[in-house]
Design an enzyme around this catalytic site. Structure first.
Site, PDB file in Angstrom:
ATOM      1  N   CYS A 127       0.815  -1.234   0.000  1.00 20.35           N
ATOM      2  CA  CYS A 127       0.000   0.000   0.000  1.00 20.35           C
ATOM      3  C   CYS A 127       0.842   1.276   0.000  1.00 20.35           C
ATOM      4  CB  CYS A 127      -0.955  -0.001   1.181  1.00 20.35           C
ATOM      5  SG  CYS A 127      -2.124  -1.365   1.121  1.00 20.35           S
ATOM      6  N   HIS A 269      -3.157   7.070   2.103  1.00 20.22           N
ATOM      7  CA  HIS A 269      -3.599   5.754   1.637  1.00 20.22           C
ATOM      8  C   HIS A 269      -4.952   5.471   2.293  1.00 20.22           C
ATOM      9  CE1 HIS A 269      -4.124   1.589   1.021  1.00 20.22           C
ATOM     10  NE2 HIS A 269      -3.803   1.246   2.255  1.00 20.22           N
ATOM     11  N   ASN A 299     -10.261  -0.202   0.076  1.00 20.72           N
ATOM     12  CA  ASN A 299      -8.798  -0.092   0.096  1.00 20.72           C
ATOM     13  C   ASN A 299      -8.272  -0.720  -1.200  1.00 20.72           C
ATOM     14  OD1 ASN A 299      -6.054  -0.561   0.450  1.00 20.72           O
ATOM     15  ND2 ASN A 299      -6.248  -1.135   2.608  1.00 20.72           N
TER      16      ASN A 299
END
Ligand code: UT7
Length: 348
Positions: A127, A269, A299
């Protein structure tokens, strides 16, 4: 809101500047209610614990490379629409779900975009991948090795989730985002500065796909289906994400010569709406300075930051002249941040 870079930003150094922005999500959508029909979960649990309402997923046969090509095409079109060239002399793809373990996916993306024999490689930082890729791509430009770099973040985590794991299936979605960087000056809007990167490999077990690599293969044990799935220790990762992202934003702002309170937008993020709220709290910033699209896409791993940037710019939440810090955190563990004054760039 600020109109220009600080006067001390330097004048003659070659720097990477954002020239185009593109985003793409696959057509398939899975809502929380649809998940609740096949797993022991509910819309109420997912929304209250994560802020997520739905996520996009690839169709059978669709890959990370397919999404990367679409996002890349849009970033190149965005650069052209903003008066630049529709070309790049390197492609850097951040992904943890490449089309195949070997070779990298980026060369095929470059070929499909018609970019010819340019340099092309993947970056694996989960990520944090997009921030790492921006850092490395910026270095290609500042060193003179490249004039224009297409930086893509793309992942299809729906392909590596355990179908029976209600936690990871609630959180992750598929998508891609891309930025075209060009050579410019640090005083320009869009110049990337204040890069800070870090890692902690002692916590590599917190986010992982155990199988498919040399560790288990060399042990000669028969492959177990479960080892092919992504696993995440949610609670400890949550705490690390809050601490590392708050510290990274502070470090990057300091490097840029900005007070944290002067940062107009922090694009984190998109891991969890509660993580974003906790980072805002730690930084003593109002949460409305943190653009969020997690409700619509979940996500999306390496795609998360460019997708959030594109949505925020499209909606006018992110405007030219804003002082912005981008910040990622993920498996590795890895984290990083950098900043820019948002340029006159419209996403496609
Ligand atoms: O992108 C890279 C970085 N990733 C992150 O930063 C993610 C960080 N972690 C998180 O966002 C959260 O930890 C999760 C969203 C993954 C999980 O939320 P949580 O509030 O930390 O839940 P938990 O894992 O502590 O689980 C609490 C309870 C458990 O039940 P018991 O043991 O208390 O009975 C879970 O089994 O919630 C249960 N649970 C669920 N219940 C309904 C876990 N997932 C679900 C679900 N629906 N989808």
């Amino acid at each position: 809101m600020q109109d220009a870079q600080p006067a001390d930003a330097g004048t003659r150094e070659r720097t990477a500047v954002v020239a185009g922005l593109g985003a793409w999500v696959p057509h398939g959508v899975v809502t929380n209610d649809e998940l609740a029909r096949v797993l022991d979960t509910s819309d109420e649990w997912i929304r209250s614990r994560t802020g997520i309402g739905r996520r996009h997923v690839v169709s059978p046969g669709e890959s990370t490379g397919d999404l990367a090509v679409e996002a890349g095409r849009r970033a190149l079109a965005s650069a052209a629409a903003n008066g630049g060239d529709r070309t790049a002399d390197a492609v850097v793809l951040a992904t943890s779900t490449p089309d195949r373990p070997c070779p990298a996916t980026a060369p095929e993306v470059a070929s499909r975009l018609g970019l010819g024999g340019v340099a092309a490689f993947d970056i694996s930082a989960v990520c944090s991948g997009f921030v790492y890729a921006l850092g490395v791509s910026g270095a290609l430009i500042t060193s003179g090795a490249a004039e224009r770099v297409l930086v893509v973040g793309a992942d299809t985590f729906s392909t590596i989730l355990d179908p029976g794991d209600r936690t990871t299936r609630a959180v992750f979605g598929d998508g891609a985002g891309a930025v075209l960087l060009r050579a410019g000056q640090p005083t320009e809007r869009g110049a990337l500065r204040g890069l800070t990167l870090g890692s902690d490999g002692t916590r590599s077990d917190l986010i992982q796909v155990p199988g498919g690599g040399s560790r288990l293969r060399s042990a000669g044990e028969p492959a177990r289906d479960a080892d092919a799935y992504f696993t995440m220790a949610g609670r400890p990762v949550f705490g690390q994400a809050v601490r590392r992202m708050a510290d990274s934003v502070r470090a990057s702002a300091a490097e840029l010569g900005w007070a944290v309170s002067d940062v107009d937008r922090v694009v984190l993020h998109q891991a969890n709406a509660r993580i974003t709220a906790a980072v805002a709290d730690r930084l003593d910033l109002p949460v409305d300075r943190f653009p969020s699209n997690i409700g619509q896409v979940g996500n999306t791993v390496a795609a998360s930051i460019p997708l959030a940037l594109a949505d925020a710019a499209q909606e006018g939440v992110l405007r030219p002249g804003h002082r912005v810090v981008l910040c990622g955190f993920g498996g590795g563990l890895t984290w990083g941040a950098l900043g820019l004054v948002w340029p006159q760039v419209k996403p496609v």
